[in-house]
Scaffold this active site. Structure first.
Site, short mmCIF file in Angstrom:
data_model
loop_
_atom_site.label_atom_id
_atom_site.label_comp_id
_atom_site.label_asym_id
_atom_site.label_seq_id
_atom_site.Cartn_x
_atom_site.Cartn_y
_atom_site.Cartn_z
N ASP A 18 15.04 -2.98 -1.22
CA ASP A 18 13.59 -2.89 -1.01
C ASP A 18 13.10 -1.61 -1.65
O ASP A 18 13.52 -0.51 -1.27
CB ASP A 18 13.29 -2.90 0.50
CG ASP A 18 11.83 -3.15 0.80
OD1 ASP A 18 11.05 -3.37 -0.15
OD2 ASP A 18 11.45 -3.10 1.98
N ASP A 112 9.03 -6.36 -5.35
CA ASP A 112 9.69 -5.12 -4.94
C ASP A 112 10.87 -5.30 -4.00
O ASP A 112 11.39 -4.32 -3.47
CB ASP A 112 8.68 -4.16 -4.31
CG ASP A 112 8.02 -4.74 -3.07
OD1 ASP A 112 8.11 -5.96 -2.87
OD2 ASP A 112 7.43 -3.97 -2.30
N GLU A 113 11.32 -6.53 -3.76
CA GLU A 113 12.49 -6.70 -2.90
C GLU A 113 13.25 -7.96 -3.25
O GLU A 113 12.69 -8.93 -3.77
CB GLU A 113 12.09 -6.70 -1.42
CG GLU A 113 11.19 -7.83 -1.00
CD GLU A 113 10.93 -7.84 0.51
OE1 GLU A 113 11.88 -7.59 1.28
OE2 GLU A 113 9.78 -8.10 0.89
#
Length: 368
Positions: A18, A112-113
């Site tokens: 993350d 983003d993860e």
């Protein structure tokens, strides 16, 4: 389906990566004058919603999905910057290329993860913990950004673990610590337990995983319906969802926040057509169509209402999307003036049911 009661036959080595305050961190990376300052990506002091906040802004209580006006009240020195999704996608692609250096089993959740299954990996490294450290270092070297990670036996526990040592840290929950970790965890930190479920659990004196574990499957299904089995198993360390490299899109849509609130449906029709055009573009790009259309209405007091309709056929053209969305708009009287409208299509024609072999995993040996 009978509940699985022992997680030991389903142990995998999963990393959840993350990025730390991704959008805001990209802005601070590209514009050094913003480093160390409280910034909000998206929104403004008058209108709009915050898409992301830097850690400096979070100290004041600023967070994503908050109105720009409220964010400015909490942090008077807050700096608003416009979103640059093309830039975020560019860096996200660089990060994903790093993931694929280690395993083909990568499931992106957003820009983003992502989840990585490193049970078997291209480095032939037995330690998922050391791999996570190396991956985070590679991300830093290649992008200049910090990432956090959670490492454990399944996606559920890895997701929770990645939040423990943020920012720029990682946490491993090895197999022999999973049960005690979950038993001591506040149920509000269980990924998937929303505010309403949390309140219901608290009202039932279910505050921790240990409290949740005392509940029988029948009691959980009676109080939480289909989610009962899920809660029964996750508190026992059982989460059978595989890392899916080709994650099927469940819905697609677009929304727009207005520069001023609208009180009349007539004045919203033009905006609704513009949103329908954007949805059509996205459907064409993804080569999909949908049967269920949902209209999202956010009122001036930030309360949100959704209205949905499932058709007997797939639609993808802006004209049909607009007509169906317009019917939903006029379906009932508006509760207040409106600041945002959104249209989404789900029940897409890319969904193919798949039978999963839940018992094919094998128990792993340490190290973890």
């Amino acid at each position: 389906m009978q509940p699985v009661t022992d997680f030991k036959e389903h142990i995998r080595k999963i990393i959840h990566v993350d990025m730390d305050a991704f959008y805001a961190s990209v802005e601070q990376l590209d514009f050094p004058e913003l480093q160390g300052k409280p910034i909000a990506v998206g929104g403004s002091s008058d209108r709009g919603v915050v898409a992301a906040a830097s850690y400096e802004a979070r100290k004041f209580g600023v967070k994503s999905a908050m109105s720009g006006r409220q964010a400015k009240r909490l942090c008077p020195d807050l700096i608003f910057v416009k979103t640059r999704f093309d830039r975020y996608k560019e860096i996200s692609q660089r990060i994903r290329s790093i993931f694929f250096e280690y395993t083909p089993l990568v499931e992106p959740l957003s820009l983003d993860e992502a989840y990585l299954d490193v049970t078997q990996n291209t480095k032939n490294h037995p330690s998922a913990t050391l791999l996570a450290t190396e991956i985070r270092q590679r991300i830093k070297e290649k992008t200049g950004l910090n990432a956090s990670a959670g490492i454990s036996i399944n996606k559920f526990v890895a997701k929770i673990a990645s939040d423990i040592n943020k920012p720029n840290g990682q946490k491993t929950i090895p197999p022999d610590e999973v049960i005690s970790f979950l038993e001591n965890l506040d149920v509000r930190k269980f990924y998937g337990v929303g505010k309403k479920t949390q309140e219901k659990m608290y009202a039932m004196a279910i505050f921790t995983g240990a409290d949740l574990k005392k509940m029988s499957l029948d009691e959980l299904e009676k109080n939480f319906g289909k989610s009962g089995l899920h809660y029964y198993q996750i508190v026992r360390g059982i989460h059978l969802s595989d890392v899916k490299p080709n994650r099927t899109r469940k819905s697609l849509g677009a929304e727009r926040t207005f520069s001023q609130n609208f009180s009349s449906e007539v004045f919203m029709e033009e905006k609704l057509l513009q949103i329908a055009e954007e949805v059509e573009k996205r459907l064409k790009k993804s080569k999909v169509a949908g049967k269920t259309i949902t209209l999202k209405i956010k009122y001036s007091d930030f309360n949100t209402q959704t209205r949905s309709k499932t058709l007997s056929f797939f639609i993808a053209s802006k004209s049909l999307i607009f007509e169906e969305a317009k019917l939903l708009l006029y379906q009932e009287k508006l509760k207040d003036s409106v600041r945002l409208l959104g249209i989404s299509l789900s029940n897409l024609n890319n969904e193919t049911p798949k039978k999963i072999d839940y018992l094919k995993e094998q128990q792993l040996k340490l190290p973890f």
